[in-house]
Design an enzyme around this catalytic site. Sequence first.
Site, short mmCIF file in Angstrom:
data_model
loop_
_atom_site.label_atom_id
_atom_site.label_comp_id
_atom_site.label_asym_id
_atom_site.label_seq_id
_atom_site.Cartn_x
_atom_site.Cartn_y
_atom_site.Cartn_z
CB THR A 15 35.38 -44.53 7.23
OG1 THR A 15 34.36 -45.39 6.81
CG2 THR A 15 35.30 -43.26 6.44
CB THR B 185 34.61 -42.33 10.67
OG1 THR B 185 34.68 -43.71 11.06
CG2 THR B 185 34.87 -41.48 11.90
N GLY B 186 31.81 -43.98 10.43
CA GLY B 186 30.81 -44.70 11.21
C GLY B 186 29.82 -45.42 10.32
CG ASP C 164 28.98 -42.28 5.77
OD1 ASP C 164 29.05 -43.52 5.89
OD2 ASP C 164 29.86 -41.51 6.20
NE ARG D 239 26.66 -50.04 3.28
CZ ARG D 239 27.55 -49.24 3.87
NH1 ARG D 239 28.79 -49.19 3.42
NH2 ARG D 239 27.20 -48.50 4.89
N1 GLY Z 1 31.10 -44.93 6.80
C1 GLY Z 1 31.37 -45.86 5.78
C2 GLY Z 1 30.24 -46.65 5.33
O1 GLY Z 1 29.25 -46.79 6.04
O2 GLY Z 1 30.30 -47.16 4.23
#
Ligand code: GLY
Length: 301
Positions: A161, A212-213, A192, A189
């Site tokens: 991200t 991010t994460g 966030d 899928r």
């Molecule tokens: N932070 C990006 C994701 O989990 O898709």
Amino acid sequence: MSQTKPVIIVHGGAKTISEDKVEANHAGCRAAALAGWSVLAQGGSAAEAVEAAIRVLESDQTFNAGFGSTLNSEGEVEVDAAIMDGATLSWGAVAAVQGVRHPIAAARRIMEEKPRLLVARSGERFALEHGLEMCAKKDLISEEQYEEWKEDVEVLDRPNTVGCVALDINGNLAAGTSTGGTNGQPQGRVGDTALVGCGLYADNRLGGCSTTGDGESIIPVVLAKSAIDALAGGRHPDEAAQQAIATLQSRVEGEAGCILIDCQGRIGWAYNSEDMAVAYMNEELSEPATFTGKEQPLAAA
Ligand code: GLY
């Protein structure tokens, strides 16, 4: 009327950055900060600056967004992006879209037209009908990503991200985030990044945040909104960022990071991953300051 001093901060993801990728992370974040800064310096809006910066990161295969995104279980690039305007609380998002060169541009057009989250074919159709740049699905797949997917190799340095927060001369904040999701994720899928409050938040009364994460950890702690709420009472953005990441770690574990600008133009960021690529720019600097880690809190500096 007095003008606000503009500020921009970008991130290239919370991750482990291998030695051979350190330079590329600095260079990519620097280029993105400069692209956004050039918009702000000419009096452009925070939302324009956020889009300009994220477009650069989406074009750079160093980062997991746009071209060079990680591949899903079917070997496809399927991306998510969102943007939010702190003046109006307006927002726009796309998720699980393919063949859209700059998902952040689609998110911004949606925000301007009617705030909503458009998923898969609906997001792709919106981008096409609004004249945004489309490409063959395979054109977003980098050779490196394809090889890693084919070999099913354990990858250290690209789980995540990109994002940006900007404050413009009119005192308006905007935040945006863009991602290729997680390595080998199932088709469809969504994490966030496309979710307001989780992957991003902006409110002129407090500040703006991009995260991010691990999406599955960020969502239950509503990370971006938690970081913004932590700015209440004038708390420094660096402390607010640390507080939000500490909450994530203690409540749900997982790796994450966030960048913030508060309504006074102060910046901060925190992460609990090994590294995190960040760059920021303001009027005091002649060049963006770039980082792949942080040795000491900004509030104490
Ligand atoms: N932070 C990006 C994701 O989990 O898709």
